[in-house]
Design an enzyme around this catalytic site. Structure first.
Site, PDB file in Angstrom:
ATOM      1  N   SER A  79       8.122   5.745   5.002  1.00 49.23           N
ATOM      2  CA  SER A  79       7.903   7.173   4.704  1.00 49.23           C
ATOM      3  C   SER A  79       8.690   8.122   5.611  1.00 49.23           C
ATOM      4  CB  SER A  79       6.419   7.509   4.605  1.00 49.23           C
ATOM      5  OG  SER A  79       5.781   6.641   3.688  1.00 49.23           O
ATOM      6  N   HIS A 138       8.073   9.334  -2.109  1.00 47.64           N
ATOM      7  CA  HIS A 138       8.054   7.894  -1.809  1.00 47.64           C
ATOM      8  C   HIS A 138       7.525   7.138  -3.018  1.00 47.64           C
ATOM      9  CE1 HIS A 138       9.112   8.850   2.269  1.00 47.64           C
ATOM     10  NE2 HIS A 138       8.253   9.853   2.175  1.00 47.64           N
ATOM     11  N   GLU A 194      -0.198   7.046   1.408  1.00 50.25           N
ATOM     12  CA  GLU A 194       0.164   7.269   2.805  1.00 50.25           C
ATOM     13  C   GLU A 194      -0.967   7.881   3.629  1.00 50.25           C
ATOM     14  OE1 GLU A 194       1.771   8.870   0.245  1.00 50.25           O
ATOM     15  OE2 GLU A 194       3.864   8.219   0.228  1.00 50.25           O
ATOM     16  N   GLU A 202       0.854  -1.192   0.000  1.00 46.82           N
ATOM     17  CA  GLU A 202       0.000   0.000   0.000  1.00 46.82           C
ATOM     18  C   GLU A 202       0.885   1.234   0.000  1.00 46.82           C
ATOM     19  OE1 GLU A 202      -3.624  -0.057   0.115  1.00 46.82           O
ATOM     20  OE2 GLU A 202      -3.228   2.005  -0.494  1.00 46.82           O
ATOM     21  N   CYS A 257       3.261   4.864   5.171  1.00 44.57           N
ATOM     22  CA  CYS A 257       2.577   4.061   4.151  1.00 44.57           C
ATOM     23  C   CYS A 257       2.404   2.624   4.647  1.00 44.57           C
ATOM     24  CB  CYS A 257       3.376   4.113   2.859  1.00 44.57           C
ATOM     25  SG  CYS A 257       5.063   3.498   3.065  1.00 44.57           S
ATOM     26  N   SER A 275      12.729   6.266  -1.301  1.00 43.86           N
ATOM     27  CA  SER A 275      12.221   7.334  -0.430  1.00 43.86           C
ATOM     28  C   SER A 275      13.244   8.451  -0.382  1.00 43.86           C
ATOM     29  CB  SER A 275      12.037   6.836   1.006  1.00 43.86           C
ATOM     30  OG  SER A 275      10.883   6.059   1.119  1.00 43.86           O
TER      31      SER A 275
END
Ligand code: PUT
Length: 431
Positions: free
Chosen positions: A68, A321, A11, A8, A82, A296
């Site tokens: 993140s 990200h 965020e 996923e 996230c 990131s």
């Protein structure tokens, strides 16, 4: 979408202000405010993420996280996480750390875990895009309703919104009013046990209204990109970056390669040029390339010195990200560098970022504090410009190669906000 091996990317984003500006900290607060807190791990443990590295500036501490980023200013923090992190579970620890470790005035709140002490936020924002794989989230993040319920147990006067089409990309926002009441309402106590008086000293350069000093230059831009071009996304894989890196970087142990390869990728993909050194000579990027893929980066961007050579007194951030895997590809860019002034205009930033990631579709959210001294807001200027199109229903080729699908404008009490979604011309869902 098959979620079995999917990550996923979208965020959860929390921004908590404990004072209206870094120059208006309440009496009794340590000089550096929240920057005096050293043990953010206590909060991050409850969120389920870890610090990978930190860059510190006089005005901002930027933490790159396993999921993140965290930015700490004297008067506010921004936490973006996230995956299946449980961001809101860190909120009570944040309020305790702000009270106990930075000295912000606090309440005793019986319903809280730990030692039941909570600093009173000046303002809180929680937001997120709709998840790609909501069924994988843990409570309260398993639904927007549960997230709002969680926040409403802590604050009395928040408002929750869903912005954009329910059946397409949309965005959720919860925000409190200024100086929200903690639930249950309590009398605030300063760190030395006294009931604090609000400071009557309003520093110059800060607009005063409603009895408090507000920083009217606050601006947050987010670009949330989905369906990244798969060929282009290969640059966010270690194998690909290794081909661009020097032999000495490639000779490092894989555990040591994340940061140097992150720097290689920042330069190669164009991220280092979004806020170029020619305009922002002191800008710094802390980037990390994950194994086998994923990227990131945190940027700290001190404002350019004035022409008389005097030192800057403000620094901004950006954060990026990237999840490059084709079954769940996503990239986000967020910044509070104000559009225009000496740097790129907001629309130029969007164009530069979209060129880096080549998404099939993306959404933009832009918050702009209202300038109470000027009736023509920045939002007026941004949304009236050619590149944003003229009418709400008019679909324009706003960003080259993209078609605007939707625009929603909110006129909040002290912020303007716009949410805009675009699709690449010729992009087909699932294609
Ligand atoms: N993410 C919320 C931003 C609010 C204004 N800085």
């Amino acid at each position: 979408l098959d979620s079995s091996n999917a990550f996923e990317g979208p965020e959860k984003l929390l921004e908590v202000w404990f004072a209206p500006s870094p120059k208006a900290l309440p009496p009794g607060v340590k000089e550096d405010g929240l920057k005096a807190v050293e043990n953010w791990e206590e909060m991050l443990d409850k969120v389920h993420c870890k610090v990978l590295s930190t860059i510190k500036d006089e005005h901002i501490d930027a933490y790159l996280l396993s999921e993140s980023s965290l930015f700490v200013f004297p008067h506010k923090i921004i936490l973006k996480t996230c995956g299946t992190t449980t961001l809101l579970h860190g909120l009570d620890v944040l309020l305790r750390l702000a009270a106990r470790n930075a000295g912000f005035p606090f309440h005793n709140v019986k319903s809280l875990e730990d030692d039941k002490v909570a600093a009173s936020p000046h303002r809180l924002f929680y937001s997120r895009k709709n998840f790609l794989f909501p069924e994988k989230q843990q409570g309260p993040h398993d639904s927007w309703r549960n997230e709002v319920e969680f926040l409403e147990k802590m604050f009395e006067d928040g408002s929750a919104y869903m912005v954009g089409s329910v059946n397409r990309d949309h965005w959720h926002l919860y925000m409190t009013s200024t100086n929200p009441t903690l639930t249950p309402p309590q009398t605030p106590i300063s760190s030395n046990g006294d009931v604090p008086a609000r400071s009557s000293k309003i520093p110059t350069g800060i607009v005063q209204f409603g009895g408090v000093a507000e920083d009217s230059s606050d601006e947050t831009l987010e670009i949330l990109m989905m369906d990244l071009d798969p060929e282009n996304a290969k640059q966010f894989y270690r194998d690909h970056a290794a081909a661009l890196a020097t032999d000495s970087v490639n000779a490092l142990h894989p555990d040591e390669q994340g940061h140097p390869l992150g720097q290689v990728v920042s330069d190669a993909c164009g991220l280092s040029d979004v806020y170029p050194k020619s305009i922002f000579p002191d800008a710094r990027i802390d980037a990390y390339l994950f194994q086998p893929c994923g990227f990131s980066a945190n940027g700290v961007v001190p404002a350019p010195s004035s022409t008389d050579g005097s030192a800057t007194n403000v620094a901004h951030y950006f954060t990026v990200h990237v999840t490059p895997e084709p079954n769940c590809s996503y990239a986000s860019f967020e910044t509070n560098v104000p559009g225009g002034q000496k740097g790129p205009e907001t629309v130029e930033v969007i164009e530069r970022v979209v060129k880096i990631f080549k998404p099939g579709r993306f959404s933009v959210t832009l918050f702009q504090a209202k300038d109470k001294t000027n009736s023509s807001t920045h939002l007026d200027e941004v949304t009236k410009r050619r590149s944003w199109g003229e009418g709400v229903n008019q679909r324009t080729e706003a960003i080259p190669g993209y078609r605007r699908i939707e625009r929603v404008v909110h006129d909040f009490e002290d912020y303007d906000h716009v949410f805009v979604s675009f699709h690449r011309v010729g992009w087909v869902s699932g294609g």
